[in-house]
Write a protein that holds these residues in place. Structure first.
Motif, PDB file in Angstrom:
ATOM      1  N   PHE A  81       0.734  -1.464   0.510  1.00 21.64           N
ATOM      2  CA  PHE A  81       0.457   0.235   0.129  1.00 21.64           C
ATOM      3  C   PHE A  81       1.538   1.175   0.219  1.00 21.64           C
ATOM      4  O   PHE A  81       0.264   2.207  -1.285  1.00 21.64           O
ATOM      5  N   ASN A  82       1.950   1.436   0.786  1.00 22.99           N
ATOM      6  CA  ASN A  82       2.695   2.320   0.805  1.00 22.99           C
ATOM      7  C   ASN A  82       3.580   2.718  -0.548  1.00 22.99           C
ATOM      8  O   ASN A  82       3.298   3.491  -1.241  1.00 22.99           O
ATOM      9  N   LEU A  83       3.914   1.958  -0.738  1.00 21.85           N
ATOM     10  CA  LEU A  83       4.717   1.558  -2.454  1.00 21.85           C
ATOM     11  C   LEU A  83       4.168   2.049  -3.273  1.00 21.85           C
ATOM     12  O   LEU A  83       4.506   2.931  -4.238  1.00 21.85           O
ATOM     13  N   SER A  84       2.599   1.366  -3.543  1.00 18.70           N
ATOM     14  CA  SER A  84       1.878   1.860  -4.156  1.00 18.70           C
ATOM     15  C   SER A  84       1.410   3.661  -4.624  1.00 18.70           C
ATOM     16  O   SER A  84       1.222   3.877  -5.948  1.00 18.70           O
ATOM     17  N   LEU A  85       2.267   4.150  -3.827  1.00 23.71           N
ATOM     18  CA  LEU A  85       1.931   6.109  -3.422  1.00 23.71           C
ATOM     19  C   LEU A  85       3.739   6.544  -4.507  1.00 23.71           C
ATOM     20  O   LEU A  85       3.261   8.036  -3.564  1.00 23.71           O
ATOM     21  N   TYR A  86       4.769   5.568  -4.418  1.00 23.45           N
ATOM     22  CA  TYR A  86       6.213   5.577  -4.611  1.00 23.45           C
ATOM     23  C   TYR A  86       5.735   5.599  -6.534  1.00 23.45           C
ATOM     24  O   TYR A  86       5.697   4.694  -6.660  1.00 23.45           O
ATOM     25  N   GLU A  87       7.104   6.545  -6.589  1.00 19.14           N
ATOM     26  CA  GLU A  87       7.613   6.186  -8.108  1.00 19.14           C
ATOM     27  C   GLU A  87       9.097   5.748  -7.908  1.00 19.14           C
ATOM     28  O   GLU A  87       9.849   6.704  -7.506  1.00 19.14           O
ATOM     29  N   TRP A  88       9.064   4.699  -8.132  1.00 18.47           N
ATOM     30  CA  TRP A  88      10.509   4.500  -7.956  1.00 18.47           C
ATOM     31  C   TRP A  88      11.436   3.070  -8.826  1.00 18.47           C
ATOM     32  O   TRP A  88       9.813   1.909  -9.452  1.00 18.47           O
ATOM     33  N   ASP A  89      12.281   2.925  -9.320  1.00 20.60           N
ATOM     34  CA  ASP A  89      12.717   1.850 -10.202  1.00 20.60           C
ATOM     35  C   ASP A  89      13.026   0.884  -9.341  1.00 20.60           C
ATOM     36  O   ASP A  89      13.970   0.007 -10.395  1.00 20.60           O
ATOM     37  N   GLY A  90      13.355   0.650  -7.888  1.00 22.09           N
ATOM     38  CA  GLY A  90      13.988  -1.024  -7.382  1.00 22.09           C
ATOM     39  C   GLY A  90      15.303  -0.387  -6.997  1.00 22.09           C
ATOM     40  O   GLY A  90      15.677  -0.970  -6.027  1.00 22.09           O
ATOM     41  N   LEU A  91      16.138   0.454  -6.987  1.00 21.66           N
ATOM     42  CA  LEU A  91      17.345   1.436  -6.965  1.00 21.66           C
ATOM     43  C   LEU A  91      17.284   2.623  -6.636  1.00 21.66           C
ATOM     44  O   LEU A  91      18.443   2.216  -5.422  1.00 21.66           O
ATOM     45  N   GLY A  92      17.270   3.450  -7.072  1.00 22.94           N
ATOM     46  CA  GLY A  92      17.166   5.016  -6.780  1.00 22.94           C
ATOM     47  C   GLY A  92      16.521   5.598  -5.445  1.00 22.94           C
ATOM     48  O   GLY A  92      15.909   4.599  -5.283  1.00 22.94           O
ATOM     49  N   ALA A  93      16.092   6.836  -5.435  1.00 20.83           N
ATOM     50  CA  ALA A  93      15.721   6.910  -4.148  1.00 20.83           C
ATOM     51  C   ALA A  93      14.591   7.444  -4.759  1.00 20.83           C
ATOM     52  O   ALA A  93      13.666   7.148  -5.701  1.00 20.83           O
ATOM     53  N   LYS A  94      13.512   6.961  -3.539  1.00 16.48           N
ATOM     54  CA  LYS A  94      12.126   6.499  -4.306  1.00 16.48           C
ATOM     55  C   LYS A  94      11.300   8.173  -4.334  1.00 16.48           C
ATOM     56  O   LYS A  94      11.406   9.779  -3.758  1.00 16.48           O
ATOM     57  N   GLU A  95      10.024   8.882  -5.503  1.00 14.24           N
ATOM     58  CA  GLU A  95       9.233  10.233  -5.054  1.00 14.24           C
ATOM     59  C   GLU A  95       7.633   9.342  -5.150  1.00 14.24           C
ATOM     60  O   GLU A  95       7.342   9.068  -5.610  1.00 14.24           O
ATOM     61  N   TYR A  96       7.630  10.671  -4.143  1.00 17.29           N
ATOM     62  CA  TYR A  96       5.862  10.803  -3.682  1.00 17.29           C
ATOM     63  C   TYR A  96       5.558  11.349  -4.758  1.00 17.29           C
ATOM     64  O   TYR A  96       5.388  12.210  -5.206  1.00 17.29           O
ATOM     65  N   VAL A  97       4.134  10.273  -4.945  1.00 15.22           N
ATOM     66  CA  VAL A  97       3.876  10.651  -6.158  1.00 15.22           C
ATOM     67  C   VAL A  97       1.747  10.797  -6.155  1.00 15.22           C
ATOM     68  O   VAL A  97       0.810  10.943  -6.868  1.00 15.22           O
ATOM     69  N   GLY A  98       1.743  10.188  -4.260  1.00 13.04           N
ATOM     70  CA  GLY A  98      -0.046  10.204  -4.265  1.00 13.04           C
ATOM     71  C   GLY A  98      -0.825   8.784  -5.004  1.00 13.04           C
ATOM     72  O   GLY A  98      -0.089   8.243  -5.643  1.00 13.04           O
ATOM     73  N   LEU A  99      -1.721   9.030  -5.612  1.00  8.58           N
ATOM     74  CA  LEU A  99      -2.441   8.631  -6.615  1.00  8.58           C
ATOM     75  C   LEU A  99      -2.079   8.284  -7.896  1.00  8.58           C
ATOM     76  O   LEU A  99      -2.934   7.855  -8.417  1.00  8.58           O
TER      77      LEU A  99
END
Length: 304
Positions: A43-61
């Protein structure tokens, strides 16, 4: 004089209450750590844009918005969702099939142990083996399906290479072991059927389908509930047979949500972990709707 019960330790006074929880504690900890926590993590990860390696970017919904617009455009997500619905309804055929096989195997006839072994066999083999067996069975060049059709003058069918048939071909392969699993559940339930109720039904003139519907099936309600839950979960998380038999093809026509989640998160779509997690959340939500409905139905029946 002091009461000896007051001088006993807390453990001795509550041993019968605490002992079961101590035995359950390892299983509960494993369940929380490996099942409950990953669900909330998704649920938490679905709110981010992330490639699995770099920093997560919060994108909401935004990941869910992408799913919605992809559904409207009838692209990959729409195909995967549609196939999951087909899987869900056709996979439920394993429940009545398992019931009737269990009723047959519950008889006392010559060679019944051999029959039980043959019907039980699909349950113990790997899904990978099932996928390979049915891939050979469907092969348009030498598969037995087309050999059988040739006996009646029908042309060869490329079951796994035709967009119209591929999903149904994979579902049939999945129904083989799933029917065996439901059969085992019902065989276990039939061993617990009260013979006095059966005899009372016979005295009242019940036989055949009336006996099955009014006397036997009500006593098999727990087995039916487990069969429904396991079958629905199996249909919605179908992945291994698709990976082995079609890899989502041809042209993505056999992909389901679980396989599409794998593609977008860990395959050629650019390692979109957040988008894959959003697909997992949608799949979890669909699963919980069906399971909650059956739980509510069973609670209502028990209360009645």
């Amino acid at each position: 004089m002091s009461d000896p019960t007051l001088s006993r330790s807390f453990w001795h006074r509550n041993q019968q209450t605490l002992a079961p929880w101590l035995f359950l504690a390892p299983g509960i900890l494993f369940f929380v750590f490996y099942v409950v926590y990953p669900v909330f993590q998704s649920f938490n990860l679905s709110l981010y844009e992330w490639d699995g390696l770099g920093a997560k970017e919060y994108v909401g919904l935004r990941n869910y918005e992408d799913l919605y617009y992809e559904y409207i455009d009838r692209d990959a997500f729409y195909t995967a969702l549609k196939n999951n619905v087909i899987w869900l309804f056709l996979y439920l055929l394993a429940i009545p099939a398992g019931l009737f096989i269990a009723l047959f195997l519950n008889q006392t006839v010559t060679g019944i142990r051999l029959y039980k072994s043959l019907f039980f066999f699909p349950f113990v083999i790997s899904q990978v083996v099932v996928g390979l067996v049915f891939t050979w069975f469907y092969d348009p060049a030498f598969g037995f399906l087309n050999v059988f059709l040739g006996w009646f003058g029908a042309g060869p069918i490329n079951m796994l290479g035709d967009e119209k048939y591929v999903t149904y071909g994979v579902i049939i392969a999945g129904l083989w072991p799933q029917t065996a699993y439901c059969m085992i559940l019902y065989l276990t339930g039939l061993n617990a059927v009260n013979p006095e109720q059966i005899e009372a039904g016979r005295l009242d003139g019940a036989k055949g389908l009336r006996m099955l519907w009014h006397v036997v099936l009500p006593q098999l309600r727990p087995a039916t509930f487990i069969a429904f839950v396991v079958t629905i979960i199996g249909a919605l998380r179908s992945f291994d047979l698709i990976s082995i038999m079609t890899s989502g093809g041809p042209f993505g026509s056999s992909r389901v949500l679980a396989y599409y989640m794998f593609e977008v998160a860990l395959s050629e779509y650019g390692f979109r972990m957040g988008y894959g997690a959003a697909i997992a959340v949608v799949l979890f939500g669909i699963m919980m709707v069906f399971i909650a409905y059956f739980l509510w139905s069973m609670y209502r029946e028990e209360k009645r």
